[in-house]
Each structure stands twice: as C-alpha cells, then as structure tokens.
Write an enzyme that holds these catalytic residues in place. Structure first.
Site, short mmCIF file in Angstrom:
data_model
loop_
_atom_site.label_atom_id
_atom_site.label_comp_id
_atom_site.label_asym_id
_atom_site.label_seq_id
_atom_site.Cartn_x
_atom_site.Cartn_y
_atom_site.Cartn_z
N ASP A 180 0.86 -1.19 0.00
CA ASP A 180 0.00 0.00 0.00
C ASP A 180 0.89 1.23 0.00
O ASP A 180 2.12 1.12 -0.06
CB ASP A 180 -0.92 -0.02 1.23
CG ASP A 180 -0.17 0.17 2.54
OD1 ASP A 180 1.08 0.23 2.52
OD2 ASP A 180 -0.82 0.26 3.59
N ASP A 184 1.42 4.80 2.27
CA ASP A 184 1.03 5.43 3.53
C ASP A 184 1.44 6.90 3.54
O ASP A 184 2.59 7.23 3.27
CB ASP A 184 1.73 4.71 4.70
CG ASP A 184 1.53 3.21 4.65
OD1 ASP A 184 0.42 2.76 4.94
OD2 ASP A 184 2.50 2.49 4.30
N ASP A 192 -3.29 4.53 2.57
CA ASP A 192 -3.66 4.91 3.93
C ASP A 192 -3.33 6.38 4.14
O ASP A 192 -2.20 6.80 3.91
CB ASP A 192 -2.87 4.09 4.96
CG ASP A 192 -3.55 2.79 5.31
OD1 ASP A 192 -4.65 2.53 4.78
OD2 ASP A 192 -2.97 2.03 6.10
P1 UTP Z 1 2.26 -1.10 6.53
O1 UTP Z 1 1.39 -2.22 6.96
O2 UTP Z 1 1.81 -0.30 5.35
O3 UTP Z 1 3.69 -1.70 6.30
O4 UTP Z 1 2.41 -0.17 7.76
P2 UTP Z 1 4.88 -1.22 5.38
O5 UTP Z 1 6.08 -1.29 6.21
O6 UTP Z 1 4.56 0.07 4.72
O7 UTP Z 1 4.98 -2.37 4.34
P3 UTP Z 1 4.24 -2.52 2.95
O8 UTP Z 1 5.30 -2.29 1.95
O9 UTP Z 1 3.15 -1.54 2.85
O10 UTP Z 1 3.76 -3.93 2.94
C1 UTP Z 1 3.37 0.86 7.87
C2 UTP Z 1 3.64 1.11 9.30
O11 UTP Z 1 2.54 1.77 9.87
C3 UTP Z 1 2.25 1.26 11.13
C4 UTP Z 1 3.00 -0.02 11.32
O12 UTP Z 1 3.86 0.10 12.40
C5 UTP Z 1 3.78 -0.20 10.05
O13 UTP Z 1 5.12 -0.41 10.36
N1 UTP Z 1 0.81 1.03 11.26
C6 UTP Z 1 0.16 0.34 10.31
C7 UTP Z 1 0.15 1.46 12.35
O14 UTP Z 1 0.75 2.10 13.23
N2 UTP Z 1 -1.18 1.23 12.48
C8 UTP Z 1 -1.85 0.54 11.56
O15 UTP Z 1 -3.05 0.34 11.73
C9 UTP Z 1 -1.17 0.09 10.44
MN MN Z 2 2.73 0.47 3.69
#
Ligand code: UTP
Ligand code: MN
Length: 511
Positions: free
Chosen positions: A327, A329, A435
């Site tokens: 995803d 973020d 997100d």
């Molecule tokens: P992600 O699940 O998007 O992981 O969450 P990522 O490291 O970006 O990996 P990919 O590439 O998308 O698979 C990013 C960070 O946001 C935090 C988590 O700690 C995660 O490391 N997070 C995620 C939250 O704090 N709350 C959430 O509900 C989701």
């Molecule tokens: Mn991510």
C-alpha cells in the site's frame, strides 16, 4: 659484566654476514628493546651471535623468533603490527617468546624446543573465517538495512512466522520474526552455526531450522508448510483486503481455498471485503515507487486545494527505501496546531468528487481502545483520523508490451464472476491501497516514527520503551511513567533521545 667497548665491537661486528658462523640459519631472532633496555639488548645480541645464532638488529618479516622481557603478548603483538602498518593483514607470524627461551638456548648452545612456558600469552582472537558478531537484543537498537546477506534463512523463518500467525500463535510468530530480524542485521552471510554464538533472539526452533538449511540446503518444516493446503489457502484468503485470520480460518474450515470460492459459495461480505474481492488481483500486485509518487502528487493536490499550507509525508515501507509496497502510507499535517481539524473529510470529498476513490473508510483512530496505549491519552487524541482507501490510479503511459501476463485463473474468475469485469490488466487504471492519516503538528513526529515501521521495528521500540525505560510509546505520544508526564518531541531524533536510543535512520529500520 662485559665491558661496554668490547660489547660494542662484538655486537657491531660483521660476523653476522659471515654465513660460516651462523649455525642455525632458519632461526631468525629479534630482541625487543622495549622494557629490556638498549644496553641489555646489545649484550644479548652479541652473546647470541657469538654462539652462532642469527640475531637481527631490526624487526622484519623474515624474523621467526621475537624475544622480549617483561612484555605481555598483546603489547609485543601491537608493537610489531605498528612496525608494518597496512601490511599484509595476516598479522604477525613470528613466535612471540619470553626471554627464558633465549637464555635457555644460550645455555644449551642451540635453539631449544619451544615449551609452553616460553610462549608469551596472547588472547586468542576469533579466526577471520569465523566472523563472530554481537548484536543488541532489541531490534530498535540495531541497524537493519533493506538489502542483507541472509535471505535464504530469513525467507524460511518468515514462512514459519506467517504460518504461526495463521494459527493465531502470536508469540511464536514474533519469535520467528525476531530471529529473522537478527539475521537481517548481520554484515555477512551465515555459513555455520558457530557464527550464531552469542546472538540474541535465536530460539531453539529457529536454530534447528537454520541448522537444517545450512547443512541440507532446506528445511523440511518450511517445505511442508509451503506445500500445506492450509497455509496456501490462508495466504490466498487473508490476501483479500478486509479479511483477517479469523474469517479466513472459518472459510478454510468450511472448505474454501481461494477467493473465487468465496464468490462461488455466496459468502456474506462487508463493503471492505467486497472491494477486496473486486480488486483482488490489483491489490496483490506490488505497488511501485513510481505509482506511490504518482499518488503522492494527487494527495498533495487534494490537500493544497482544501487547506493551503498543509503538508503530506510519504511514510511506511517507501520511506524506509523499499522499491515496492502493499500500500502507500501518507501523513498529513499543518504546521499550525488545530488547522488540521476536519481536514480528512474535505480531502476525501475532493478525491471522491474527481472519481479517484474506488473505496474509502474513514475512522477515528482506534488508539484509545488499544491495550498498549499510554495510561492517559493526551487531550487532543480524538483529532487523529485515518482513511483506509483504494485509489483509482490512471496508467496513462502504459504501452501494450508492458502489460503483465494474465494472472492466475482464480483472479480473472473473481473479477469476472462477482462484477462482470474484464481482466484487470486490460484496464487503463490500477486499484491501489492508500492509507491517509491526519495528525496535529504536536504529534507529527510520533506519527512519523510510528508509521515508518517496519512493523517489527515499531514493536521493538514499544517493548524497549516499556521494559527498559518505563515509558509508553504510541503514534501519538511518549508517556514517562516514572515522571508521570508526556515527553514532547518535534523530531524523530528527539524521541530516540528521550528513549535513550541511538538514532536509527528510516533506511536502517527494516527490522
Ligand atoms: P504497513 O502495513 O503499510 O507496512 O504499515 P509497510 O512497512 O509500509 O509495508 P508494505 O510495503 O506496505 O507492505 C506501515 C507502518 O505503519 C504502522 C505499522 O507500524 C507499520 O510499520 N501502522 C500500520 C500502524 O501504526 N497502524 C496501523 O493500523 C497500520
Ligand atoms: Mn505500507
């Protein structure tokens, strides 16, 4: 005592060059002057030469026996190594001996065999072929780059971690992830179990798996897991956006194996899961950095349109340097505290009005309910909003030859069966999970730290905070239980400092 004059004459004489008087040409002695003193060295040199020993004035690599008096092995070795800086790197090969070997040899008239008592004690250093490396116990104390040297081992351990997750055994899952994380932080490829000595977080099970792979090339347990119907089904079913382990497990017990089974058996789905099925193939195709940047431009435009001066920051895996992600973020904030209020609905409306959102769900942050939140939340906690969305990203520059091969039967069938759509690859847009998080300026650094990940790095940060510092860290705040107050932080560096940790840059947080 030998008179000084005679000693000089003798020691400085050219007999050394006369091969006839050197009785033991293979023994090349050097006497270390350090602590012995110049005059005693001169005397002993002369004595040795008179008895047919080859005693050198200066140290050189041809020396075989280094003799010293009142020095430790380390001192002698360090001194010798300093004589040849940038040398061969193989270290000093000469015997490092106590004066007793020399005097005994003088007494017997020939080089005596080296006994234990003759050796200078030098601490045994690990052989260069067995790199021994120590690592700190918490993932947040280590630097973990994206690219590392032990993928074969970490991939295997992470399969077992994922399988433990599917079986809702979080403790076991985290144990495997921690073991993998330690291997990711090593600066070399592990080739033998002895290299793992002293490393933290390597439990018995992980070690057995590692040992089997090192010795036999693969782990039977990992192979069996990958082959297992349950693992494959759980992976496929939890791959549906909105489907967690519990739902997937229920479906698996009912005989479902893949997303198309969910459609075919007419499972009742919520809105999120419907979107998950509809865009299954796209959402399981990695998001590229270019796609993330393209979405960043759209979000930037939306944010500037509804609140000039607000900023967006790409976080998650992309901030850690990952080339792809599941995803994208983003954190959204405004430098003036309070300006960010009500921003999320406006941004979402702006995007929705332009047909850019295929799905969105805005929630208050669940942080208040979280078990691991601080004792008391800050007063402005309820301003923290999050939007789970699926963007409709145009692929304007896509040439036909760039189009990927049609995906598995299941995916094509899913798109077709549920929604009567054609293959997702034939479209000129791609569904991408995004997100969005809006944060007040005062919490921005905490949110940035919390959302940059990796997930294990975050977990380790919180574990460190609680167990080592009696603090509670979240994406909102840092609470110090000893001082009973929140600690401010306007940068990630400040938060690391509060936590008593060395700063770890995002690119090294791939724990
Ligand atoms: P992600 O699940 O998007 O992981 O969450 P990522 O490291 O970006 O990996 P990919 O590439 O998308 O698979 C990013 C960070 O946001 C935090 C988590 O700690 C995660 O490391 N997070 C995620 C939250 O704090 N709350 C959430 O509900 C989701
Ligand atoms: Mn991510």
């Amino acid at each position: 005592m030998v008179p000084l004059k005679r000693r000089k004459t003798s020691a400085g004489s050219a007999v050394i060059d006369n091969a006839e008087v050197i009785k033991f040409p293979h023994v090349v002695i050097f006497l270390l002057e350090r602590r012995m003193g110049a005059s005693r060295k001169t005397f002993l040199t002369g004595l040795g030469r008179r008895k047919g020993f080859r005693v050198e004035e200066c140290y050189s690599p041809s020396v075989t026996h280094v003799v010293s008096e009142n020095n430790s092995g380390e001192e002698v070795r360090d001194w010798l190594e300093a004589q040849a800086p940038g040398g061969s790197g193989t270290g000093v090969s000469a015997h490092l001996l106590d004066i007793s070997w020399f005097t005994e040899s003088m007494a017997t008239g020939h080089p005596v065999g080296i006994q234990d008592r003759h050796w200078l004690q030098v601490k045994v250093e690990p052989s260069p072929t067995v790199p021994v490396f120590t690592l700190n116990a918490y993932g947040c104390q280590r630097r973990t780059p994206l690219l590392h040297h032990n993928n074969v081992l970490t991939d295997a351990l992470l399969v077992l971690a994922e399988n433990a997750e599917f079986n809702e055994d979080e403790g076991r899952s985290v144990a495997f992830k921690r073991a993998a994380s330690v291997l990711k932080a090593l600066p070399h490829t592990v080739r033998g179990m002895e290299e793992l000595q002293g490393l933290p977080c390597l439990g018995g099970h992980s070690q057995r798996v590692i040992k089997e792979i090192l010795e036999e090339g693969k782990s039977r347990e990992v192979e069996a897991t990958l082959q297992s119907q349950q693992f494959q089904a759980m992976k496929a079913l939890t791959g549906i956006f909105g489907v967690g382990v519990k739902t997937a497990d229920r479906w698996f017990r009912e005989g479902l194996r893949q997303p198309s089974d969910v459609v075919d058996t007419g499972q009742k789905l919520n809105h999120t899961q419907e979107a998950g099925i509809r865009y299954y193939e796209d959402l399981n195709t990695p998001v590229t950095r270019a796609e993330a940047d393209a979405i960043g431009q759209i979000v930037e435009e939306a944010v500037q349109a509804v609140l000039p001066g607000a900023t967006i920051t790409l976080t998650g895996g992309f901030r850690r340097g990952k080339p792809t992600g599941h995803d994208v973020d983003f954190l959204i904030t405004h430098p003036e505290e309070g300006k960010e209020e009500n921003l999320m609905p406006k941004v979402v409306s702006w995007l929705d009005d332009r047909g850019l959102l295929l799905y969105q769900k805005t929630t208050r942050n669940s942080y208040l309910e979280a078990k691991d939140g601080p004792a008391r939340p800050p007063h402005n906690m309820d301003r923290f909003e999050r939007c789970f969305s699926i963007f409709r990203l145009d692929r304007p520059h896509r040439r036909p030859e760039q189009q990927p091969q049609a995906g598995g039967e299941c995916q094509a069938q899913v798109g077709g069966t549920l929604l009567g759509q054609g293959s997702e690859e034939s479209r000129d847009w791609k569904a991408v999970r995004v997100d969005l998080v809006v944060t007040p300026a005062s919490q921005f650094a905490f949110a940035l730290l919390g959302w940059t990940g990796s997930q294990l790095f975050e977990r380790e940060l919180r574990r460190w905070a609680v167990h080592e510092k009696h603090m509670s860290l979240s994406s909102h705040a840092l609470y110090d239980s000893t001082q009973n107050r929140y600690l401010r932080g306007s940068t990630e560096e400040e938060i690391f400092t509060h936590l008593g940790l060395e700063f770890v840059p995002p690119s090294e947080r791939n724990a």
